[in-house]
Scaffold this active site. Structure first.
Site, PDB file in Angstrom:
ATOM      1  N   HIS A 116       0.831  -1.205   0.000  1.00 29.69           N
ATOM      2  CA  HIS A 116       0.000   0.000   0.000  1.00 29.69           C
ATOM      3  C   HIS A 116       0.868   1.260   0.000  1.00 29.69           C
ATOM      4  O   HIS A 116       0.612   2.201  -0.746  1.00 29.69           O
ATOM      5  CB  HIS A 116      -0.922   0.016   1.226  1.00 29.69           C
ATOM      6  CG  HIS A 116      -2.193  -0.753   1.039  1.00 29.69           C
ATOM      7  ND1 HIS A 116      -2.205  -2.114   0.779  1.00 29.69           N
ATOM      8  CD2 HIS A 116      -3.496  -0.355   1.070  1.00 29.69           C
ATOM      9  CE1 HIS A 116      -3.463  -2.516   0.670  1.00 29.69           C
ATOM     10  NE2 HIS A 116      -4.265  -1.466   0.839  1.00 29.69           N
TER      11      HIS A 116
ATOM     12  N   HIS B 202       1.181  -3.525   8.996  1.00 29.12           N
ATOM     13  CA  HIS B 202       2.616  -3.480   8.749  1.00 29.12           C
ATOM     14  C   HIS B 202       3.335  -2.854   9.926  1.00 29.12           C
ATOM     15  O   HIS B 202       2.761  -2.052  10.676  1.00 29.12           O
ATOM     16  CB  HIS B 202       2.930  -2.656   7.489  1.00 29.12           C
ATOM     17  CG  HIS B 202       2.455  -3.275   6.216  1.00 29.12           C
ATOM     18  ND1 HIS B 202       3.106  -4.314   5.606  1.00 29.12           N
ATOM     19  CD2 HIS B 202       1.379  -2.988   5.435  1.00 29.12           C
ATOM     20  CE1 HIS B 202       2.465  -4.647   4.502  1.00 29.12           C
ATOM     21  NE2 HIS B 202       1.412  -3.860   4.379  1.00 29.12           N
TER      22      HIS B 202
END
Length: 299
Positions: free
Chosen positions: A200, A252
Site C-alpha cells: 500500500h 505493517h
C-alpha cells in the site's frame, strides 16, 4: 543518395515496431510481476512466543486494495487525459513550427511540405507517452515489491492473531519457534507472511508522486500558481494517510511502511526523469515511437 524525411506522425513499419516493442516490454514486466505473486510462496519464518510486535489484533483495512488501485490508476489516468488536452498546442501553426524547428537537419533534403497531423493524433500521442511510462513504473514497482515480500516472508503485526498456532506443536522454552502449525484461516495466514515492504505504501507513494511531478511539469500556466501546489498537497496527504493507515490497522510494521515509501519514491523518480522525459524545458513534439520522443530541446 538523399534520404527522404520520415514524418513522426506517419505510422511507418519502423515506428509501429518501436511502439509494439515498448508495449511488449511493459507487458513482460507486468507478466513477470503477476507470475511472482501467483507462483511464489512466502518464506516460512518462525517467531518467539514473547514477541509483542506480531501479537496485535487483526483489523480490516481502512483503505482496501480495491480502493488503493482504483484511485491510484483511475485518478492518474483521469488527470492525464484532462491535463494533456489543456496543455496541447492550440493551433496547427504551433505544431508545424515545432516539427520544423525540432528536425531541421532531417528536412535538409526533404522538399515536399508535410501535412500537419490532426489535433486528435497529437492528443492520443501525448497521452500514450505519459500512460505507458506510468504503467511501466507500476509494473516495475509491483515486481520488485513482490519478490522482496515472498523472499523475506516477514510476519505482519497481527500474525499470531490470525495464525492461532497450536501450542501442542511447539515449546516456547526452546526460544525461536520454527516448527508450528497454524489453526487459523489459511488465506489470512498466507497474507500475514507478506509484511515487508508495504505494498500500500509503495504503490500509493509511487502513483501520487508520479502525479505530483507530472503536474509540476505540465501545469505551467499563470492561473496554476495556487492551484498546482494545492492539488499537489492533496495528493501528498492521500499517500501519507495511506501509509499511516497501514500502521494503525496493524497491517505493517513502521519499517515496512518506510521501506515501501522509499521504493515508491525511487520508482517514481526513475520513471519520471529517466523514462518519460517530462522535465526538459522544450517545445511540444509528439512522436508515437517510444518513451523518449515526447520533447525536443528548445534552442
Amino acid at each position: 543518395m538523399s534520404l527522404k524525411h520520415e514524418s513522426p506522425y506517419i505510422c511507418t513499419k519502423r515506428k509501429c515496431l518501436t511502439v509494439t516493442l515498448d508495449v511488449i516490454l511493459v507487458g513482460s514486466v507486468a507478466l513477470c510481476a503477476g507470475l511472482v505473486h501467483q507462483l511464489m510462496t512466502p518464506y516460512h519464518r518462525g517467531f518467539y512466543c514473547n514477541d509483542e510486535s506480531i501479537g496485535y489484533p487483526f483489523h480490516s483495512s481502512t483503505i482496501p486494495s480495491s480502493v488503493l488501485y482504483g484511485v491510484g490508476f483511475g485518478l492518474n489516468f483521469l488527470l492525464f487525459f484532462i491535463i494533456e488536452a489543456l496543455w496541447l498546442p492550440k493551433t496547427t501553426d504551433e505544431w508545424k513550427s515545432s516539427s520544423s524547428s525540432s528536425s531541421a537537419d532531417d528536412h535538409e533534403n526533404h522538399n515536399s511540405p508535410e501535412k500537419a497531423p490532426s489535433r486528435l493524433i497529437f492528443y492520443l500521442c501525448a497521452v500514450y507517452n505519459i500512460i505507458l511510462p506510468f504503467l511501466f513504473g507500476a509494473a516495475l514497482e509491483f515486481l520488485a515489491r513482490g519478490l522482496t515480500k515472498y523472499l523475506l516472508g516477514r510476519l505482519r503485526p497481527h500474525f499470531l492473531s490470525v495464525c492461532q498456532p497450536d501450542p501442542s506443536t511447539f515449546n516456547c522454552s526452546t526460544g525461536y519457534i520454527e516448527e508450528y502449525k497454524c489453526t487459523g484461516d489459511p488465506d489470512l495466514v498466507y497474507q500475514a507472511r507478506l509484511s515487508f515492504p508495504s505494498g500500500h505504501a509503495s504503490f500509493s507513494v509511487y502513483s501520487m508522486l508520479f502525479l505530483i511531478l507530472y503536474i509540476q511539469a505540465r501545469m505551467r500556466w499563470r492561473q496554476a500558481v495556487i492551484i498546482r501546489p494545492w492539488v499537489q498537497l492533496i495528493l501528498f496527504l492521500m499517500a501519507l494517510y495511506t501509509c499511516i493507515s497501514r500502521i494503525f490497522d496493524y497491517k505493517h510494521h513502521w519499517s515496512d511502511v518506510l521501506a515501501g515509501a522509499i521504493w515508491g519514491i525511487l520508482a517514481a523518480v526513475f520513471v519520471v526523469f529517466k523514462v518519460s522525459s517530462l522535465f526538459p524545458r522544450s517545445r511540444y513534439i509528439c512522436s508515437p515511437s517510444g518513451f523518449h520522443h515526447t520533447f525536443t530541446t528548445k534552442l
